[in-house]
Design a protein around this motif. Structure first.
Motif, PDB file in Angstrom:
ATOM      1  N   VAL A 104       1.180  -0.992   0.044  1.00  0.00           N
ATOM      2  CA  VAL A 104      -0.105  -0.053  -0.002  1.00  0.00           C
ATOM      3  C   VAL A 104       0.835   1.031  -0.006  1.00  0.00           C
ATOM      4  CG1 VAL A 104      -1.952   1.159   1.074  1.00  0.00           C
ATOM      5  CG2 VAL A 104      -1.594  -1.316   1.443  1.00  0.00           C
ATOM      6  N   ARG A 105       1.261   1.835  -1.212  1.00  0.00           N
ATOM      7  CA  ARG A 105       2.313   2.978  -1.252  1.00  0.00           C
ATOM      8  C   ARG A 105       1.653   4.269  -0.726  1.00  0.00           C
ATOM      9  NH1 ARG A 105       6.536   1.202  -3.517  1.00  0.00           N
ATOM     10  NH2 ARG A 105       6.557  -0.621  -5.375  1.00  0.00           N
ATOM     11  N   ARG A 106       0.347   4.367  -0.834  1.00  0.00           N
ATOM     12  CA  ARG A 106      -0.031   5.603  -0.605  1.00  0.00           C
ATOM     13  C   ARG A 106      -1.281   5.644   0.099  1.00  0.00           C
ATOM     14  NH1 ARG A 106       0.773   5.706  -6.039  1.00  0.00           N
ATOM     15  NH2 ARG A 106       3.031   6.305  -6.619  1.00  0.00           N
ATOM     16  N   ARG A 107      -1.730   6.478   0.970  1.00  0.00           N
ATOM     17  CA  ARG A 107      -2.892   6.945   1.754  1.00  0.00           C
ATOM     18  C   ARG A 107      -3.981   6.650   0.512  1.00  0.00           C
ATOM     19  NH1 ARG A 107       0.396   9.827   4.598  1.00  0.00           N
ATOM     20  NH2 ARG A 107       0.398   9.436   7.119  1.00  0.00           N
ATOM     21  N   ARG A 108      -3.878   7.207  -0.360  1.00  0.00           N
ATOM     22  CA  ARG A 108      -4.683   7.456  -1.652  1.00  0.00           C
ATOM     23  C   ARG A 108      -5.314   6.014  -1.894  1.00  0.00           C
ATOM     24  NH1 ARG A 108      -2.788  10.699  -6.379  1.00  0.00           N
ATOM     25  NH2 ARG A 108      -1.879   8.409  -6.902  1.00  0.00           N
ATOM     26  N   ALA A 109      -4.687   5.093  -1.673  1.00  0.00           N
ATOM     27  CA  ALA A 109      -5.155   3.624  -2.263  1.00  0.00           C
ATOM     28  C   ALA A 109      -6.341   3.380  -1.311  1.00  0.00           C
ATOM     29  CB  ALA A 109      -3.949   2.749  -1.670  1.00  0.00           C
ATOM     30  N   LEU A 110      -6.225   3.775   0.099  1.00  0.00           N
ATOM     31  CA  LEU A 110      -7.488   3.430   1.171  1.00  0.00           C
ATOM     32  C   LEU A 110      -8.709   4.341   0.603  1.00  0.00           C
ATOM     33  CD1 LEU A 110      -8.392   1.987   3.673  1.00  0.00           C
ATOM     34  CD2 LEU A 110      -7.210   3.628   4.891  1.00  0.00           C
ATOM     35  N   ARG A 111      -8.373   5.541   0.207  1.00  0.00           N
ATOM     36  CA  ARG A 111      -9.371   6.690  -0.004  1.00  0.00           C
ATOM     37  C   ARG A 111     -10.004   6.168  -1.386  1.00  0.00           C
ATOM     38  NH1 ARG A 111      -8.267  11.969  -2.211  1.00  0.00           N
ATOM     39  NH2 ARG A 111      -6.139  11.607  -1.959  1.00  0.00           N
ATOM     40  N   ARG A 112      -9.570   5.500  -2.340  1.00  0.00           N
ATOM     41  CA  ARG A 112     -10.146   4.976  -3.408  1.00  0.00           C
ATOM     42  C   ARG A 112     -10.983   3.836  -3.234  1.00  0.00           C
ATOM     43  NH1 ARG A 112      -7.936   6.502  -8.313  1.00  0.00           N
ATOM     44  NH2 ARG A 112      -5.936   7.363  -8.464  1.00  0.00           N
ATOM     45  N   LEU A 113     -10.635   3.054  -2.154  1.00  0.00           N
ATOM     46  CA  LEU A 113     -11.285   1.892  -1.567  1.00  0.00           C
ATOM     47  C   LEU A 113     -12.582   2.482  -0.838  1.00  0.00           C
ATOM     48  CD1 LEU A 113      -8.606  -0.466  -0.728  1.00  0.00           C
ATOM     49  CD2 LEU A 113     -10.556  -0.951  -2.288  1.00  0.00           C
ATOM     50  N   LEU A 114     -12.545   3.681   0.032  1.00  0.00           N
ATOM     51  CA  LEU A 114     -13.668   4.125   0.744  1.00  0.00           C
ATOM     52  C   LEU A 114     -14.582   4.634  -0.462  1.00  0.00           C
ATOM     53  CD1 LEU A 114     -11.774   5.947   3.636  1.00  0.00           C
ATOM     54  CD2 LEU A 114     -13.383   3.825   3.723  1.00  0.00           C
ATOM     55  N   TRP A 115     -14.235   5.334  -1.487  1.00  0.00           N
ATOM     56  CA  TRP A 115     -15.098   5.778  -2.453  1.00  0.00           C
ATOM     57  C   TRP A 115     -15.882   4.841  -3.201  1.00  0.00           C
ATOM     58  CZ3 TRP A 115     -17.469  10.661  -2.470  1.00  0.00           C
ATOM     59  CH2 TRP A 115     -16.779  11.690  -1.608  1.00  0.00           C
ATOM     60  N   SER A 116     -14.989   3.928  -3.548  1.00  0.00           N
ATOM     61  CA  SER A 116     -15.349   2.483  -4.510  1.00  0.00           C
ATOM     62  C   SER A 116     -15.103   1.434  -3.844  1.00  0.00           C
ATOM     63  CB  SER A 116     -14.857   2.823  -6.020  1.00  0.00           C
ATOM     64  OG  SER A 116     -15.121   4.114  -6.529  1.00  0.00           O
ATOM     65  N   PRO A 117     -15.920   1.244  -2.792  1.00  0.00           N
ATOM     66  CA  PRO A 117     -15.724  -0.294  -2.088  1.00  0.00           C
ATOM     67  C   PRO A 117     -15.620  -1.585  -3.147  1.00  0.00           C
ATOM     68  CG  PRO A 117     -17.302   0.886  -1.157  1.00  0.00           C
ATOM     69  CD  PRO A 117     -17.080   1.737  -2.492  1.00  0.00           C
ATOM     70  N   GLY A 118     -14.758  -2.501  -2.941  1.00  0.00           N
ATOM     71  CA  GLY A 118     -14.737  -3.792  -3.865  1.00  0.00           C
ATOM     72  C   GLY A 118     -13.933  -3.587  -4.915  1.00  0.00           C
ATOM     73  N   GLU A 119     -14.294  -4.347  -5.958  1.00  0.00           N
ATOM     74  CA  GLU A 119     -13.146  -4.705  -6.990  1.00  0.00           C
ATOM     75  C   GLU A 119     -12.792  -3.496  -7.812  1.00  0.00           C
ATOM     76  OE1 GLU A 119     -13.269  -6.982 -11.402  1.00  0.00           O
ATOM     77  OE2 GLU A 119     -14.472  -7.854  -9.607  1.00  0.00           O
ATOM     78  N   LEU A 120     -13.871  -2.414  -8.066  1.00  0.00           N
ATOM     79  CA  LEU A 120     -13.377  -1.319  -8.840  1.00  0.00           C
ATOM     80  C   LEU A 120     -12.350  -0.279  -7.963  1.00  0.00           C
ATOM     81  CD1 LEU A 120     -13.824   0.389 -11.307  1.00  0.00           C
ATOM     82  CD2 LEU A 120     -15.801   1.637 -10.148  1.00  0.00           C
ATOM     83  N   GLY A 121     -12.618  -0.199  -6.750  1.00  0.00           N
ATOM     84  CA  GLY A 121     -11.655   0.706  -5.802  1.00  0.00           C
ATOM     85  C   GLY A 121     -10.157  -0.084  -6.164  1.00  0.00           C
ATOM     86  N   LEU A 122     -10.371  -1.250  -5.756  1.00  0.00           N
ATOM     87  CA  LEU A 122      -8.936  -2.400  -5.681  1.00  0.00           C
ATOM     88  C   LEU A 122      -8.183  -2.004  -7.235  1.00  0.00           C
ATOM     89  CD1 LEU A 122      -9.941  -5.530  -3.890  1.00  0.00           C
ATOM     90  CD2 LEU A 122      -7.893  -3.703  -3.288  1.00  0.00           C
ATOM     91  N   ALA A 123      -8.918  -2.234  -8.055  1.00  0.00           N
ATOM     92  CA  ALA A 123      -8.626  -2.021  -9.618  1.00  0.00           C
ATOM     93  C   ALA A 123      -8.057  -0.406  -9.816  1.00  0.00           C
ATOM     94  CB  ALA A 123      -9.502  -2.057 -10.388  1.00  0.00           C
ATOM     95  N   ARG A 124      -8.661   0.456  -9.349  1.00  0.00           N
ATOM     96  CA  ARG A 124      -8.261   1.757  -9.468  1.00  0.00           C
ATOM     97  C   ARG A 124      -7.021   2.273  -8.681  1.00  0.00           C
ATOM     98  NH1 ARG A 124     -14.015   4.922  -9.395  1.00  0.00           N
ATOM     99  NH2 ARG A 124     -14.415   4.807 -11.360  1.00  0.00           N
ATOM    100  N   ALA A 125      -6.823   1.582  -7.463  1.00  0.00           N
ATOM    101  CA  ALA A 125      -5.651   1.797  -6.823  1.00  0.00           C
ATOM    102  C   ALA A 125      -4.488   0.998  -7.280  1.00  0.00           C
ATOM    103  CB  ALA A 125      -5.673   1.047  -5.351  1.00  0.00           C
TER     104      ALA A 125
END
Length: 467
Positions: A47-68
């Protein structure tokens, strides 16, 4: 009591969602680690950046993980297919939760607050598909095909075998020094030509012809006249040049054309003797599939054969989204639609085609995708040079996930051979199954490996066998 590390807090959050500790090692942006830290074989999720967690909060599930992952906020060390397999096995065991409960969402927000990861919604990666227009309109279909297939001819040449066959191969023997991906793709092309009963002078139509691998093979080895259609301008341009270099321009035509725009022939004598469509039907869509099936039937002469090779999904297991899930639909093949093979056969039969043979190649796709994935992972710098960092990450996740899906029977692929009966209902097929399907390419290799003495023990060998 010491404060939990960032990695420990993330591991606790994952365990709360999955119901089990993370099956991989987690490394956070502060270099702390948690999860499967005592397993030396475990892949590492970074997990390189806090933004990875922020992406998952805004898009929970597969899409958030993919974007991260695509953006580089989330990274991976080790075998990515192994990491995906570990998470999937955890979900299949029944401990994994398919979606976050209200309590889990609140807990995730609290963790994000503690880690200072709360903020505005991050922009999606630039490589995410953005299509407009009516679903499966001709304009939108062109855009969807271009998104994936017009990436770079140089990249596809780097990734695929020299024939540029971008579909499941037919592995007639184990991989080894004398047999590899190029051989399996050649055997697949031969298998298709033999099932279609191709002979010199026949007219073949290939719908979704790709980079012309089947067109060139059929013209060179079976003497047919062939027409191929594609919606990818780069495929068309590459195919035309390939045909020219092979000296086949008088026998092979490649068009930038929608399957719905192929003109119907005015008489049975002008119709095509055989039609192939290799892993193109997945792009047609559910509502348009009857149109596709009917069009292929209309273009085929009575007693002519039709072979469709197509991926399937949804008959068994879980995670059976027809489009393959949020990642596939957003980054790889927008508007793709897969269904159980039985439903596809129903569409094809209702169009007037008679099903002759259904051949599963599911595990052959595992053996096909793995060399593609190895090429990508072993030549990262070259891949990034050709398509950029984002697309490299997309393809890494795409191929690893595809290999796993076929291996675990969450996706299938079949060759469906059909015939168009005449007005009296006659198929015109030979009486025997062997004559209908043609010699299996595996028999060619067996025959080449058998010496005359082995074929007839009473006969002395005259010369060494040749290939």
């Amino acid at each position: 009591m010491s404060k939990p590390t960032v990695a420990a807090q993330l591991a606790n959050l994952i365990e709360g969602v999955l119901g089990s500790p993370p099956p991989v090692r987690l490394r956070a942006w502060d270099a702390s680690e948690a999860g499967a830290v005592h397993d030396p074989t475990a892949p590492v999720v970074i997990v390189r950046r806090r933004r990875a967690l922020r992406r998952l909060l805004w898009s929970p599930g597969e899409l958030g993980l993919a974007r991260a992952f695509v953006s580089g906020d989330l990274d991976f060390e080790g075998d990515i297919a192994d990491g995906l397999s570990r998470f999937w096995k955890l979900a299949r065991s029944g401990t994994g939760s398919p979606s976050m409960s209200r309590a889990q969402k609140i807990d995730a927000l609290r963790t994000a607050l503690r880690l200072r990861a709360i903020g505005p919604k991050p922009k999606p990666p630039a490589s995410e598909a953005v299509l407009s227009g009516g679903l499966h309109s001709r304009r939108r279909d062109r855009a969807a095909i271009s998104h994936h297939y017009d990436l770079s001819n140089e990249f596809y040449g780097f990734l695929l075998d020299p024939q540029m066959a971008y579909s499941c191969g037919y592995w007639t023997q184990d991989a080894g020094p004398d047999y590899g991906l190029q051989d399996a793709q050649r055997d697949k092309l031969d298998l298709i030509c033999r099932k279609l009963g191709l002979k010199p002078g026949m007219r073949l139509l290939d719908v979704g012809c790709g980079w012309a691998s089947l067109l060139v093979h059929a013209a060179q080895h079976y003497g047919v006249h062939a027409v191929g259609v594609t919606l990818s301008a780069q495929q068309r341009d590459h195919g035309i040049e390939r045909v020219r270099k092979a000296g086949l321009s008088d026998r092979v035509e490649i068009r930038l054309q929608d399957y719905r725009a192929i003109p119907e022939q005015h008489s049975p004598d002008q119709a095509f003797d055989a039609i192939s469509s290799i892993e193109m039907g997945e792009h047609v869509g559910q509502d348009n599939y009857p149109v596709y099936a009917a069009q292929l039937h209309k273009l085929l002469r009575p007693h002519g054969r039709l072979l469709i090779q197509q991926m399937s999904r949804g008959a068994v297991g879980e995670n059976n989204a027809p489009g393959g899930g949020a990642f596939m639909e957003s980054y790889v093949a927008p508007d793709m639609y897969m269904r159980p093979v039985g439903e596809t056969i129903g569409f094809l039969e209702r169009a007037g085609n008679e099903v002759v043979d259904v051949h599963s190649l599911r595990e052959h796709y595992v053996w096909t995708v793995r060399p593609w994935l190895d090429t990508l992972q072993d030549n990262r710098s070259e891949a990034v040079r050709l398509i950029g960092e984002e697309q490299f990450r997309i393809w890494l996740l795409y191929l690893a996930g595809a290999a796993l899906a076929f291996e675990e029977n969450r996706m299938g692929v079949h060759q469906i051979l059909m015939v168009r009966p005449d007005a009296q209902g006659r198929s015109g097929l030979p009486r025997s199954r062997a004559a209908t399907l043609g010699a299996d390419p595996a028999l060619d290799r067996l025959a080449a490996d058998v010496t005359p003495a082995e074929a007839d023990p009473a006969r002395e060998p005259e010369s060494a066998p040749t290939r």
